[in-house]
Design a protein around this motif. Structure first.
Motif, mmCIF file in Angstrom:
data_model
loop_
_atom_site.group_PDB
_atom_site.id
_atom_site.type_symbol
_atom_site.label_atom_id
_atom_site.label_comp_id
_atom_site.label_asym_id
_atom_site.label_seq_id
_atom_site.Cartn_x
_atom_site.Cartn_y
_atom_site.Cartn_z
ATOM 1 N N VAL A 233 57.604 44.732 3.545
ATOM 2 C CA VAL A 233 58.612 45.911 2.638
ATOM 3 C C VAL A 233 58.701 46.974 3.944
ATOM 4 C CG1 VAL A 233 58.379 48.301 1.805
ATOM 5 C CG2 VAL A 233 58.545 45.663 0.617
ATOM 6 N N LEU A 234 59.916 47.228 4.382
ATOM 7 C CA LEU A 234 59.788 48.114 5.980
ATOM 8 C C LEU A 234 59.533 49.700 5.533
ATOM 9 C CD1 LEU A 234 62.547 45.980 5.803
ATOM 10 C CD2 LEU A 234 63.184 47.627 7.246
ATOM 11 N N VAL A 235 58.453 50.216 6.650
ATOM 12 C CA VAL A 235 57.871 51.045 6.317
ATOM 13 C C VAL A 235 58.576 52.241 7.704
ATOM 14 C CG1 VAL A 235 56.130 52.760 6.279
ATOM 15 C CG2 VAL A 235 55.785 50.784 4.778
ATOM 16 N N VAL A 236 58.694 53.409 7.796
ATOM 17 C CA VAL A 236 59.340 53.877 8.980
ATOM 18 C C VAL A 236 59.247 55.172 8.682
ATOM 19 C CG1 VAL A 236 61.772 54.532 9.840
ATOM 20 C CG2 VAL A 236 61.744 52.611 9.471
ATOM 21 N N ALA A 237 59.115 55.889 9.978
ATOM 22 C CA ALA A 237 59.014 57.527 10.123
ATOM 23 C C ALA A 237 59.903 57.833 10.877
ATOM 24 C CB ALA A 237 57.291 57.214 10.422
ATOM 25 N N ALA A 238 60.603 59.482 10.236
ATOM 26 C CA ALA A 238 61.758 59.593 11.104
ATOM 27 C C ALA A 238 60.667 61.539 10.628
ATOM 28 C CB ALA A 238 62.792 59.633 10.798
ATOM 29 N N ARG A 239 61.913 62.218 11.954
ATOM 30 C CA ARG A 239 61.713 63.695 11.101
ATOM 31 C C ARG A 239 62.657 63.907 10.836
ATOM 32 N NH1 ARG A 239 65.811 63.677 17.486
ATOM 33 N NH2 ARG A 239 67.809 64.992 15.860
ATOM 34 N N LEU B 228 68.300 60.474 20.675
ATOM 35 C CA LEU B 228 67.093 59.179 18.826
ATOM 36 C C LEU B 228 66.545 58.777 20.412
ATOM 37 C CD1 LEU B 228 67.055 59.155 16.651
ATOM 38 C CD2 LEU B 228 68.839 57.258 15.896
ATOM 39 N N ARG B 229 65.568 59.249 20.006
ATOM 40 C CA ARG B 229 63.826 57.970 20.918
ATOM 41 C C ARG B 229 63.289 57.496 19.727
ATOM 42 N NH1 ARG B 229 61.292 63.659 22.718
ATOM 43 N NH2 ARG B 229 61.530 64.182 20.260
ATOM 44 N N ILE B 230 63.703 56.532 19.810
ATOM 45 C CA ILE B 230 63.037 55.070 19.157
ATOM 46 C C ILE B 230 62.315 54.657 19.288
ATOM 47 C CG2 ILE B 230 63.185 53.453 17.415
ATOM 48 C CD1 ILE B 230 66.158 54.297 17.335
ATOM 49 N N GLY B 231 60.984 54.169 18.817
ATOM 50 C CA GLY B 231 59.540 53.604 19.002
ATOM 51 C C GLY B 231 60.116 52.035 18.296
ATOM 52 N N MET B 232 59.917 51.446 19.202
ATOM 53 C CA MET B 232 59.772 49.591 18.597
ATOM 54 C C MET B 232 59.106 49.090 18.642
ATOM 55 S SD MET B 232 63.253 50.200 18.358
ATOM 56 C CE MET B 232 63.793 48.487 18.381
ATOM 57 N N ALA B 233 58.432 47.765 17.200
ATOM 58 C CA ALA B 233 57.107 47.495 17.929
ATOM 59 C C ALA B 233 57.305 46.158 18.712
ATOM 60 C CB ALA B 233 57.227 47.077 16.438
ATOM 61 N N ALA B 234 58.303 46.069 18.572
ATOM 62 C CA ALA B 234 58.472 44.377 19.826
ATOM 63 C C ALA B 234 59.351 44.378 20.603
ATOM 64 C CB ALA B 234 58.769 43.159 18.573
ATOM 65 N N ALA C 182 50.872 50.019 17.126
ATOM 66 C CA ALA C 182 51.155 50.748 16.317
ATOM 67 C C ALA C 182 50.405 51.749 16.441
ATOM 68 C CB ALA C 182 51.094 50.415 14.448
ATOM 69 N N GLY C 183 49.648 52.660 16.016
ATOM 70 C CA GLY C 183 48.564 53.189 15.746
ATOM 71 C C GLY C 183 49.762 54.221 17.694
ATOM 72 N N ALA C 184 49.611 53.733 18.386
ATOM 73 C CA ALA C 184 50.168 54.760 19.762
ATOM 74 C C ALA C 184 51.636 55.039 19.067
ATOM 75 C CB ALA C 184 50.530 53.398 20.962
ATOM 76 N N VAL D 240 60.074 55.504 13.700
ATOM 77 C CA VAL D 240 59.306 54.787 14.591
ATOM 78 C C VAL D 240 59.806 53.534 13.325
ATOM 79 C CG1 VAL D 240 57.813 56.094 16.965
ATOM 80 C CG2 VAL D 240 56.784 55.868 13.849
ATOM 81 N N GLU D 241 59.363 52.473 13.646
ATOM 82 C CA GLU D 241 59.672 51.468 12.952
ATOM 83 C C GLU D 241 58.202 50.408 13.705
ATOM 84 O OE1 GLU D 241 62.469 48.213 14.229
ATOM 85 O OE2 GLU D 241 60.613 47.752 16.126
ATOM 86 N N GLN D 242 57.390 50.002 11.213
ATOM 87 C CA GLN D 242 56.646 49.537 12.230
ATOM 88 C C GLN D 242 54.951 50.287 11.337
ATOM 89 O OE1 GLN D 242 55.831 45.173 13.277
ATOM 90 N NE2 GLN D 242 57.705 45.085 12.853
ATOM 91 N N VAL D 243 55.388 51.086 10.921
ATOM 92 C CA VAL D 243 54.286 52.580 10.686
ATOM 93 C C VAL D 243 53.030 51.509 10.275
ATOM 94 C CG1 VAL D 243 53.924 54.635 9.114
ATOM 95 C CG2 VAL D 243 56.711 54.060 10.307
ATOM 96 N N PRO D 244 52.137 52.032 10.454
ATOM 97 C CA PRO D 244 50.660 51.560 10.361
ATOM 98 C C PRO D 244 50.138 52.170 8.627
ATOM 99 C CG PRO D 244 50.795 53.587 12.044
ATOM 100 C CD PRO D 244 51.637 52.670 11.539
ATOM 101 N N TYR D 245 50.113 51.342 8.012
ATOM 102 C CA TYR D 245 49.931 51.997 7.125
ATOM 103 C C TYR D 245 48.438 52.900 6.360
ATOM 104 C CZ TYR D 245 53.101 47.841 5.644
ATOM 105 O OH TYR D 245 53.601 46.986 6.176
ATOM 106 N N GLU D 246 47.608 52.707 7.378
ATOM 107 C CA GLU D 246 46.387 53.589 6.993
ATOM 108 C C GLU D 246 47.237 54.696 7.829
ATOM 109 O OE1 GLU D 246 46.044 50.977 11.361
ATOM 110 O OE2 GLU D 246 46.253 50.920 8.624
ATOM 111 N N GLY D 247 48.179 54.857 8.552
ATOM 112 C CA GLY D 247 48.569 56.000 9.132
ATOM 113 C C GLY D 247 50.445 57.309 7.989
ATOM 114 N N VAL D 248 50.412 56.243 6.783
ATOM 115 C CA VAL D 248 51.010 56.914 6.296
ATOM 116 C C VAL D 248 51.343 58.297 5.788
ATOM 117 C CG1 VAL D 248 52.423 56.619 4.179
ATOM 118 C CG2 VAL D 248 51.828 54.532 5.805
#
Length: 533
Positions: free
Chosen positions: A506-512, A39-45, A233-235, A248-256
């Motif tokens: 509101v949390l927005v997470v993206a995952a496989r 599991l590879r997680i992209g952390m925002a902070a 966020a974009g990266a 990845v956590e904190q998905v940029p809203y423009e990328g949802v």
């Protein structure tokens, strides 16, 4: 893995649905990670330490939760559940008895002892820190074991939220009581009873974990975990879509929308207890980042005037920020928690946007021409943090203020905020107890680190009446009486504009697609909450 010769700009354009055409990208990483239990997680902070007692903030606490256990566990809804203690009961107003889980061992094979627990609480209470855990330990008078398997905790005063407080203090080996923090960061002292074991910590870059073979609880579904720090966020999104990350956590809203169109991934949303707000320097007689429009120091701090604080709050169009910047993924805030939550007041409504009244209040306070102001904020901690600061700066300029903005990485910003270097700064707080005494104690109580009060009060707001009433509420065991007191305290805090509330995230997470993930109200992204389906 993606071809590393691809420019970052092109990758970002592609991730957000732009026209860039990318070559050389292989998608085998996703299937390979799933097959290997990785599991590879992209952390925002970035976390700033692996020392679980040094500095209390969300990135540090989330990371520590993987490695260390607590007596009581806060679940995804901030409800207290059994941890190293299987059950607890109130003996009388100041004594609680806990049943300890048997046969618990540290990751190095050594058994958990009462001494480990006592040392952990003592260390958390005494370690030198600008953001300490004393809020949760200050009221503990003693910890003893009257008989094997039992723990008796005596408090100085009645402590209705003691189980929740215990969920903050992570248990270490007693032998590491006097170990410096760098020994936790290099792994020497990072020995816990939690679900994972530390393999590697590279500050600001990555954390590698593996499943703890000695863990007493359910084994993690994914045994090999890498937490990668990707503050942009974009990266983060681009790396997910390129197959380099699984979640990845904190998905940029423009990328949802881009994620939702890709059959390999899905979006996961969850309700957060985090409130975003602005802290105000109401302490200093002259505050460093407010001057006259000529750049000369003012003879007094405008933020000490209630009318100025009211004007600033009224100048903010919160609905526009929620609808446009947050794209609906937030709720306008009027207080620490949404209306109806324990300790909130029905009498407190969101502050309406009213630029005309804001200007009038400034004039009434003696600033008809406004003043010059710098707003500070992080650029990699709060969702859309730098955009929020920029938007609020523009709104302030419409009521006659001359506003500058300065944002910086969280790793730099957090220390500066703790040192009270700012005049107005963007901040946030995860209300992990699900009621309001926690943020009141941390954010607006008069700062007293030794008593665990005001640990995150970066504006150093102080109200003796609030302090006195909060002290009574915090030792009231009757839930109904305590909630009524806290509701009245909420009115004091927000009618006095101790801080300027903005919104609840509101949390927005993206995952496989094959990953199932449970979000948490405290926004901790935990590897043990993920599993394949």
């Amino acid at each position: 893995m993606m071809n590393r010769t691809i420019s970052r700009r092109a990758l970002m354009q592609w991730a957000l649905g732009g026209a860039a055409v990318l070559q050389g990208i292989s998608w085998t990483g996703l299937a390979q990670a799933a097959a290997n239990g990785q599991l590879r997680i992209g952390m925002a902070a970035p976390p700033t330490t692996l020392d679980p007692h040094l500095k209390s903030n969300a990135p540090n606490n989330a990371l520590a939760t993987h490695i260390y256990d607590t007596l009581v566990i806060n679940d995804e809804k901030s409800i207290s559940r059994p941890g190293l203690a299987t059950a607890w009961r109130v003996v009388d107003d100041t004594r609680w008895e806990f049943d300890l889980r048997p046969d618990v061992r540290f990751s190095d094979g050594e058994p958990l002892t009462v001494d480990d627990i006592v040392v952990s609480f003592d260390r958390a209470n005494t370690i030198e820190s600008t953001a300490s855990f004393r809020t949760y330990t200050r009221n503990i008078n003693s910890i003893t074991s009257p008989q094997p398997g039992k723990l008796l905790i005596e408090t100085k005063q009645p402590e209705p939220l003691l189980p929740n407080s215990l969920s903050r203090i992570r248990i270490i080996r007693a032998k590491f009581k006097d170990t410096p923090s760098d020994q936790f960061n290099n792994g020497t002292a990072a020995i816990g009873t939690g679900p994972y074991v530390l393999k590697e910590y590279v500050s600001g870059n990555r954390v590698a974990l593996s499943a703890n073979p000695n863990y007493w609880g359910p084994k993690p579904a994914l045994a090999d975990v890498e937490l990668r720090i990707v503050t942009d966020a974009g990266a983060r999104l681009a790396n997910l879509l390129a197959g380099d990350l699984d979640l990845v956590e904190q998905v940029p809203y423009e990328g949802v929308a881009r994620v939702q169109k890709d059959e390999r991934f899905h979006i996961i949303r969850g309700v957060s207890s985090r409130v975003v707000f602005f802290s105000l320097d109401t302490f200093r007689d002259v505050t460093p980042f407010i001057t006259g429009k000529d750049g000369k120091p003012l003879d007094r701090n405008p933020l000490k005037d209630l009318r100025v604080r009211q004007a600033l709050s009224m100048a903010i169009d919160r609905s526009a920020i929620v609808e446009r910047l947050m794209q609906g993924n937030a709720i306008v805030a009027s207080q620490f928690l949404p209306a109806g939550a324990p300790g909130t007041s029905a009498a407190i409504k969101p502050v309406p946007f009213d630029a005309a009244t804001a200007k009038a209040l400034l004039a009434e306070a003696g600033y008809p021409e406004g003043f010059r102001l710098t707003i500070h904020g992080p650029n990699d901690r709060i969702v859309n943090d730098s955009k929020i600061v920029q938007a609020v700066a523009q709104m302030f300029s419409r009521i006659g203020l001359e506003v500058s903005v300065e944002v910086m990485p969280w790793s730099v910003y957090a220390d500066k905020a703790d040192a009270h270097e700012f005049s107005i700064n963007l901040d946030s707080w995860g209300v992990n107890t699900g009621e309001t005494s926690n943020p009141m104690t941390a954010l607006v109580a008069t700062q007293n680190p030794d008593a665990g009060m005001g640990i995150a009060n970066s504006g150093r707001y102080s109200n003796p009446d609030l302090d006195a009433k909060l002290a009574v509420a915090k030792r009231t065991l009757d839930d109904a009486k305590r909630e009524k007191m806290l509701s009245e305290l909420s009115e004091i805090v927000f009618n006095d504009v101790a801080v300027i509330p903005m919104h609840h995230e509101v949390l927005v997470v993206a995952a496989r697609k094959d990953l199932q993930f449970t979000t948490r109200a405290d926004q901790y992204t935990l590897a043990m909450n993920a599993k394949t389906v």
